[in-house]
Design an enzyme around this catalytic site. Structure first.
Site, PDB file in Angstrom:
ATOM      1  N   ARG A  29      31.644  34.541  35.026  1.00 35.93           N
ATOM      2  CA  ARG A  29      33.120  34.039  34.659  1.00 35.93           C
ATOM      3  C   ARG A  29      33.743  35.396  34.374  1.00 35.93           C
ATOM      4  O   ARG A  29      33.497  36.158  33.583  1.00 35.93           O
ATOM      5  CB  ARG A  29      33.042  33.199  33.552  1.00 35.93           C
ATOM      6  N   ASP A  30      35.132  35.149  35.189  1.00 33.57           N
ATOM      7  CA  ASP A  30      36.172  36.208  34.751  1.00 33.57           C
ATOM      8  C   ASP A  30      36.773  36.261  33.396  1.00 33.57           C
ATOM      9  O   ASP A  30      36.807  35.098  32.672  1.00 33.57           O
ATOM     10  CB  ASP A  30      37.254  36.094  35.718  1.00 33.57           C
ATOM     11  N   ASN A  87      40.246  41.077  46.877  1.00 35.94           N
ATOM     12  CA  ASN A  87      41.232  42.172  47.034  1.00 35.94           C
ATOM     13  C   ASN A  87      40.993  43.656  47.322  1.00 35.94           C
ATOM     14  O   ASN A  87      39.579  43.964  46.935  1.00 35.94           O
ATOM     15  CB  ASN A  87      41.805  42.480  45.453  1.00 35.94           C
ATOM     16  N   VAL A  96      39.398  46.737  39.836  1.00 35.78           N
ATOM     17  CA  VAL A  96      37.745  47.315  39.527  1.00 35.78           C
ATOM     18  C   VAL A  96      37.205  47.494  40.891  1.00 35.78           C
ATOM     19  O   VAL A  96      37.111  46.590  41.695  1.00 35.78           O
ATOM     20  CB  VAL A  96      36.885  46.195  38.854  1.00 35.78           C
ATOM     21  N   HIS A 100      34.250  42.576  44.631  1.00 30.90           N
ATOM     22  CA  HIS A 100      34.001  41.481  43.907  1.00 30.90           C
ATOM     23  C   HIS A 100      34.818  39.999  44.518  1.00 30.90           C
ATOM     24  O   HIS A 100      36.022  40.410  45.134  1.00 30.90           O
ATOM     25  CB  HIS A 100      34.268  41.377  42.348  1.00 30.90           C
ATOM     26  N   HIS A 102      36.608  36.677  44.179  1.00 33.38           N
ATOM     27  CA  HIS A 102      36.879  35.745  43.122  1.00 33.38           C
ATOM     28  C   HIS A 102      36.621  34.459  43.703  1.00 33.38           C
ATOM     29  O   HIS A 102      37.071  34.021  45.024  1.00 33.38           O
ATOM     30  CB  HIS A 102      38.621  35.977  43.227  1.00 33.38           C
TER      31      HIS A 102
HETATM   32  P1  5GP Z   1      40.754  42.548  40.783  1.00 35.68           P
HETATM   33  O1  5GP Z   1      42.179  42.690  40.095  1.00 35.68           O
HETATM   34  O2  5GP Z   1      39.919  43.917  40.926  1.00 35.68           O
HETATM   35  O3  5GP Z   1      40.576  41.799  42.245  1.00 35.68           O
HETATM   36  O4  5GP Z   1      39.896  41.936  39.743  1.00 35.68           O
HETATM   37  C1  5GP Z   1      39.151  42.376  38.800  1.00 35.68           C
HETATM   38  C2  5GP Z   1      38.918  41.209  37.878  1.00 35.68           C
HETATM   39  O5  5GP Z   1      37.866  41.569  37.170  1.00 35.68           O
HETATM   40  C3  5GP Z   1      39.980  40.729  37.048  1.00 35.68           C
HETATM   41  O6  5GP Z   1      40.297  39.220  37.362  1.00 35.68           O
HETATM   42  C4  5GP Z   1      39.698  40.705  35.582  1.00 35.68           C
HETATM   43  O7  5GP Z   1      40.126  39.866  34.657  1.00 35.68           O
HETATM   44  C5  5GP Z   1      38.246  40.938  35.655  1.00 35.68           C
HETATM   45  N1  5GP Z   1      37.538  41.732  34.626  1.00 35.68           N
HETATM   46  C6  5GP Z   1      37.753  42.951  34.362  1.00 35.68           C
HETATM   47  N2  5GP Z   1      36.891  43.721  33.488  1.00 35.68           N
HETATM   48  C7  5GP Z   1      35.938  42.494  33.283  1.00 35.68           C
HETATM   49  C8  5GP Z   1      34.756  42.400  32.383  1.00 35.68           C
HETATM   50  O8  5GP Z   1      34.447  43.349  31.717  1.00 35.68           O
HETATM   51  N3  5GP Z   1      34.053  41.357  32.414  1.00 35.68           N
HETATM   52  C9  5GP Z   1      34.821  40.065  33.028  1.00 35.68           C
HETATM   53  N4  5GP Z   1      34.051  39.025  33.066  1.00 35.68           N
HETATM   54  N5  5GP Z   1      35.795  40.166  34.004  1.00 35.68           N
HETATM   55  C10 5GP Z   1      36.305  41.474  34.144  1.00 35.68           C
END
Ligand code: 5GP
Ligand code: ZN
Length: 114
Positions: A29-30, A87, A96, A100, A102
């Site tokens: 989970r995010d 993304n 990140v 990944h 979503h």
């Molecule tokens: P991006 O913006 O790279 O597409 O998505 C990165 C996602 O990773 C974000 O929705 C953010 O909330 C989530 N995220 C970042 N660090 C962590 C973490 O340490 N644990 C979890 N569960 N989610 C994370």
């Protein structure tokens, strides 16, 4: 990758709320959910962005989507509908740098996304 937070989650070195795992992918989970259900599906292999995906890694992305559809069914919104998003890099909103998927569900999604 030593300093990659998602590699550490996949290795169990950083805690996460796991919802699915197999030999290829891990889903959790995010931390900052953007929908009632917001799960991230990651490969165990470190792939920084979709741009770095090699032809021999195409099966990994297939497994990510298969896991997402299984989780959507488990969470109970497969029939109602949901969104899957990857993304890529700055303009795509990637923060990140370990790919990944979503999985967002449990509410109506807007189009176009922001
Ligand atoms: P991006 O913006 O790279 O597409 O998505 C990165 C996602 O990773 C974000 O929705 C953010 O909330 C989530 N995220 C970042 N660090 C962590 C973490 O340490 N644990 C979890 N569960 N989610 C994370
Ligand atoms: Zn990584």
């Amino acid at each position: 990758m030593d300093d990659c937070i998602f590699c550490k989650i996949a290795a169990g070195e950083i805690p996460a709320d796991l919802v699915y795992e197999d030999d290829t992918v891990v889903a959790f989970r995010d931390l900052n959910p953007q929908a009632p259900t917001h799960v991230l599906v990651i490969p165990r292999a470190h792939i920084a962005t979709l741009n770095e995906l090699k032809p021999e890694q195409e099966g990994i992305v297939g497994r990510m989507f298969s896991a997402a559809k299984e989780i959507a069914a488990q969470e109970g919104f497969a029939e109602a509908g949901y969104r899957t998003v990857i993304n890529c890099n700055e303009a795509g909103g990637q923060t990140v740098f370990h790919i990944h998927l979503h999985l967002l569900g449990g509410r109506m999604m807007n189009w176009p996304p922001g």
